[in-house]
Design an enzyme around this catalytic site. Structure first.
Site, PDB file in Angstrom:
ATOM      1  N   ARG A 185       0.794  -1.225   0.000  1.00 52.01           N
ATOM      2  CA  ARG A 185       0.000   0.000   0.000  1.00 52.01           C
ATOM      3  C   ARG A 185       0.830   1.280   0.000  1.00 52.01           C
ATOM      4  NH1 ARG A 185      -4.372   0.223   4.168  1.00 52.01           N
ATOM      5  NH2 ARG A 185      -3.147  -1.233   5.396  1.00 52.01           N
TER       6      ARG A 185
ATOM      7  N   ARG B  52      25.713  21.078   2.070  1.00 52.44           N
ATOM      8  CA  ARG B  52      25.615  19.663   1.695  1.00 52.44           C
ATOM      9  C   ARG B  52      26.657  18.839   2.443  1.00 52.44           C
ATOM     10  NH1 ARG B  52      26.284  20.044  -4.397  1.00 52.44           N
ATOM     11  NH2 ARG B  52      26.314  17.776  -4.185  1.00 52.44           N
TER      12      ARG B  52
END
Ligand code: UD1
Ligand code: CA
Length: 455
Positions: free
Chosen positions: A18, A319
């Protein structure tokens, strides 16, 4: 008495579909780490013991995540999905090695807290053979119901097998169970599959323990800890719950946030004292912030170490591999990656600093770009202590700018610059005196000519 030993078994075999995703369910992330990693962290914190993870066949990526997060954990494969008890028995070899406590936790229950697992262990050390984590969900449909008589748990009835009267019971099985190691295999071996789903239900352990004159008990927890994740909507709810917890913990630790509800933290974000985080900041995994640093609005940080008193943003993107020294400044629209920015250095506007080191007190002017990639490989830029990089310069790596050197604005630097030198690498400026005035005169004359022609 020596401390009780513990084996934690994490079930991660049953794959729901799901989530509508190519990624195995337990690898979906909450607060910057996989659900499985959350569960592994919780069992590790609650019981610094052995961990077994039960996987479905062909779950290589899940096994890799186990190795990455907890290299000492052992993986077992449940070849066929035949129920939760069957899954636990896939780890029979680990159980047979013996432990005082055995915890069974589902891999899709990322919000479980170590202290709750410790309460289950405490019930075992008080003499219970089976301890089940119960909760009272807003909607009990689908959960196993806990049938309690006096203080004893006499049975767990799965939703599919429950009578109408049993379905009225609000107290439900949260899915986390503890077993006394000495009795675990004896109980597990007796579990059959005579039920509506034809599965081996772990939950049958409660009634079996009761029949064997062993003690089975419940430990109650809040719904937010045990909700299993089957859909993206539930994943988003879990994220919201975890963000609340993380923000609360950060505030408790002394972080200043004027709008904590707009700050997104990762499970491993670490703060020093007197850190300020302005609204709308997003943390990916692996960020540490030292004392007195300020993160201004709309910044995004992942894998970065922020030194004491440093200032980041607004609108900065840090980053992985970014290390900011004490009192350094990364300003608006600056991106950094694998960058060592030493104490007091500044890059205040519109820059990319990648695969680079910037020496103490150096000044990186607006628009400076480290050209780290030549299309094949990445190269480093080294900027010395106290150097000055003029605005709009391109530093073509590999390249070194010496200590105290000066780069003229707009330069494209392709060769090393020695310490204390000036490098200018841009087109020479030519100045033509009176040129614009002469152009204006020509234009005026043309206009006059046109007018006379049209008259
Ligand atoms: C289970 C409990 C139920 C409880 C609910 C809480 C059983 C029989 N039922 O129901 O009482 O209220 O959790 O959320 O235990 N798994 C395997 N192999 C299998 C079957 C399951 O590894 O063969 C794993 C699944 O990946 C999952 C967990 O066990 O992590 C639970 O299985 P699931 O099918 O979701 O059980 P529920 O029906 O939700
Ligand atoms: Ca479930």
């Amino acid at each position: 008495m020596p401390p009780r030993t513990c084996l934690s078994i994490v079930l991660a075999a049953g794959e729901g579909t799901r989530m509508r995703s190519g990624l195995p369910k337990v690898l979906h992330q909450v607060a910057g780490r996989s659900m499985l990693a959350h569960v592994l962290a919780a069992v590790h914190a609650a019981a610094d013991g052995k961990v077994a993870v039960v996987l479905g066949p062909g779950s290589d990526t899940v096994a890799q995540e186990v190795k990455r997060v907890l290299p000492a954990a052992e993986c077992f494969v449940q070849a066929e999905r035949r129920g939760t008890a069957h899954a636990v028995l896939a780890a029979r070899a680990a159980i047979a090695r013996g432990a005082d406590d055995i915890l069974v936790v589902f891999g899709d229950t990322p919000l479980i807290r170590p202290r709750t697992l410790r309460r289950l262990r405490a019930a075992l050390s008080d003499g219970a053979a089976v301890a089940v984590l119960g909760f009272r969900p807003a909607d009990p449909a689908g959960y196993g119901r806990l049938i309690v008589e006096k203080d004893a748990l006499v049975a767990i009835r799965e939703d599919a097998d429950a009578s109408a009267a049993e379905r009225e019971i609000a107290f439900c099985n949260g899915g986390v169970m503890g077993f006394a190691g000495a009795q675990a295999l004896a109980i597990l071996r007796r579990i059959g599959n005579d039920n509506r789903k034809g599965e081996y239900y772990l939950t049958d352990a409660a009634a079996l323990a009761h029949d064997m004159n062993l003690k089975a008990v419940t430990v109650e927890a809040g719904e937010d800890e045990v909700s299993g994740i089957n859909t993206k909507a539930q994943l988003a709810q879990a994220e919201a719950v975890l963000q609340q917890r993380l923000r609360h913990a950060a505030l408790e630790a002394g972080v200043t946030m004027t709008a904590p509800e707009t700050v997104y933290l990762a499970a491993d974000t670490k703060f020093g004292r007197d850190v300020t985080i302005e609204p709308y900041v997003v943390f990916g995994a692996g960020v540490t912030i030292e004392d007195e640093a300020v993160i201004h609005s709309f910044s995004h940080l992942t894998g970065a170490h922020i030194g004491k008193g440093a200032s980041v943003g607004p609108f900065a993107r840090l980053r992985p591999g970014t290390r900011l020294g004490e009192g350094s400044r990364i300003g608006n629209f600056v991106e950094t990656k694998e960058a060592d920015i030493a104490a007091g250095a500044k890059a205040n506007h519109l820059s990319y600093i990648g695969d680079a080191s910037v020496g103490a007190e150096a000044n990186v002017g607006a628009g400076t770009i480290t050209c780290n990639y030549d299309g094949v490989a990445k190269h480093r830029t080294e900027i010395g202590k106290g150097a000055f990089i003029g605005s709009n310069s391109a530093l073509v790596a590999p390249v070194k700018i010496g200590e105290g050197a000066y780069v003229g604005s707009g330069s494209v630097i392709t060769r090393d610059v020695p310490a204390d030198a000036l490098a200018i690498a841009r087109g020479q400026q030519t100045v033509k005196e009176g040129w614009a005035k002469r152009l204006a005169a020509v234009k005026t004359a043309k206009r006059a000519e046109k007018k006379t022609r049209n008259a």
